[in-house]
Design an enzyme around this catalytic site. Structure first.
Site, PDB file in Angstrom:
ATOM      1  CG  ASN A 143      37.711   2.831  43.324  1.00 51.04           C
ATOM      2  OD1 ASN A 143      38.656   2.068  43.097  1.00 51.04           O
ATOM      3  ND2 ASN A 143      36.448   2.505  43.112  1.00 51.04           N
TER       4      ASN A 143
ATOM      5  CE  LYS B 171      35.680   3.326  39.624  1.00 47.29           C
ATOM      6  NZ  LYS B 171      34.475   3.693  38.891  1.00 47.29           N
TER       7      LYS B 171
ATOM      8  CG  HIS C 284      32.720   0.257  43.472  1.00 47.06           C
ATOM      9  ND1 HIS C 284      32.333   0.147  42.159  1.00 47.06           N
ATOM     10  CD2 HIS C 284      33.099   1.541  43.654  1.00 47.06           C
ATOM     11  CE1 HIS C 284      32.488   1.328  41.565  1.00 47.06           C
ATOM     12  NE2 HIS C 284      32.948   2.189  42.448  1.00 47.06           N
TER      13      HIS C 284
ATOM     14  CD  GLU D 284      33.239   0.261  38.677  1.00 45.33           C
ATOM     15  OE1 GLU D 284      34.348   0.013  39.172  1.00 45.33           O
ATOM     16  OE2 GLU D 284      32.911   1.407  38.297  1.00 45.33           O
TER      17      GLU D 284
ATOM     18  CD  GLU E 234      31.097   5.279  44.434  1.00 46.47           C
ATOM     19  OE1 GLU E 234      31.948   6.135  44.157  1.00 46.47           O
ATOM     20  OE2 GLU E 234      31.240   4.077  44.174  1.00 46.47           O
TER      21      GLU E 234
ATOM     22  N   GLY F 265      31.376   7.174  36.244  1.00 50.93           N
ATOM     23  CA  GLY F 265      32.097   7.096  34.973  1.00 50.93           C
ATOM     24  C   GLY F 265      31.331   7.651  33.787  1.00 50.93           C
TER      25      GLY F 265
ATOM     26  CB  SER G 280      30.839  12.128  37.262  1.00 54.76           C
ATOM     27  OG  SER G 280      30.687  11.011  36.383  1.00 54.76           O
TER      28      SER G 280
HETATM   29  P1  13P Z   1      34.076   8.145  38.589  1.00 59.32           P
HETATM   30  O1  13P Z   1      34.601   9.257  39.480  1.00 59.32           O
HETATM   31  O2  13P Z   1      35.054   7.766  37.517  1.00 59.32           O
HETATM   32  O3  13P Z   1      32.700   8.440  38.105  1.00 59.32           O
HETATM   33  O4  13P Z   1      33.969   6.823  39.509  1.00 59.32           O
HETATM   34  C1  13P Z   1      33.290   6.907  40.712  1.00 59.32           C
HETATM   35  C2  13P Z   1      33.512   5.666  41.483  1.00 59.32           C
HETATM   36  O5  13P Z   1      33.006   4.611  41.129  1.00 59.32           O
HETATM   37  C3  13P Z   1      34.370   5.727  42.670  1.00 59.32           C
HETATM   38  O6  13P Z   1      34.300   4.556  43.402  1.00 59.32           O
END
Ligand code: 13P
Length: 248
Positions: free
Chosen positions: A9, A11, A95, A97, A165, A171, A211
């Protein structure tokens, strides 16, 4: 029996030239991988050029979000037809976010999930608790609600993927331990059994995200109910993503 799915992903990262360069490198690094599925989810602006670059490769393309209508006066939105038109097979929905920054709720996410399935796109429904929810012992309650509400209206014949997640792991560099992730994955699979029956539940892929890095991927992927990874930061470089793809 469940094929691993390793998904990136991206982003809100990568211009078109950067995106094309990344998949050009990645294609080469993973070209011999045949025993698992590989997916990249670039930002909307890069989907078409990336799909051209991926032609004939073993890498699938997905969107990071979509609206549920086919077309209309929905300024700023992207439809399932548009995602299919540029070669997407998957779409990430719900997601954390989207849920937290853009205030998407289970009802909206469910409409998107249903629309994706109707249009032949495989939704990757993201679920996960916040740190506060975990610390107050509400992880299972929160995750169950997101799964049940998000999948409402689907049948055992529907094709979908779940991504667990935990919000506190996204992150932050703070990965869930394999054991802790496995516990929630098993709980999600049990929820799927209640909803769709054992036979279906055993075929649904449940990815872990938060992560995931080359040095922790194998430990997670070897757990019985972890069927792949949804990778953010580490999917932005071909080298680190390919190491995760090949982990285990
Ligand atoms: P990270 O791998 O940067 O922690 O992000 C995970 C994520 O949100 C994947 O959709």
């Amino acid at each position: 029996m469940r094929r691993l799915l390793i998904a990136g992903n991206w982003k809100m990262h990568k211009t078109v030239p950067e995106a094309v360069e990344l998949v050009r490198e990645l294609k080469e690094l993973v070209k011999d991988v045949t025993d698992r599925d590989i997916l990249v989810c670039p930002p909307f602006t890069a989907l078409y050029p990336v799909s051209q670059e991926l032609k004939g490769s073993n890498i699938y393309l997905g969107g990071q979000n979509m609206f549920y209508e086919e077309e209309g006066a929905f300024t700023g939105e992207i439809s399932p037809l548009m995602l299919k038109d540029v070669g997407c097979r998957f779409v990430i929905l719900g997601h954390s976010e989207r849920r937290h920054i853009f205030k998407e709720d289970d009802r909206l996410i469910n409409k998107k999930v249903l629309s994706a399935v109707e249009h032949g796109l495989t939704p990757i429904l993201c679920v996960g608790e916040t740190l506060q929810e975990r610390e107050s012992g509400r992880t299972k309650e929160v995750v169950k609600k997101q799964v049940v509400e998000g999948l409402k209206g689907l049948t055992p014949e529907s094709e979908f993927v779940i991504a667990y997640e935990p919000v506190w792991a996204i992150g932050t560099g703070r990965t869930a331990t394999p054991e802790l992730a496995q516990e929630v994955h098993e709980f999600i699979r049990n929820t799927l059994k209640e909803l769709f029956g054992s036979e279906k539940a055993e075929t649904v892929r449940i990815l872990y995200g938060g992560s995931v890095k080359p040095n922790n991927a194998a430990g997670l992927l070897k757990m019985p109910d972890i069927d792949g990874a949804l990778v953010g930061g580490a999917s932005l470089k071909a080298e680190s993503f390919s190491q995760i793809v090949k982990a285990l």
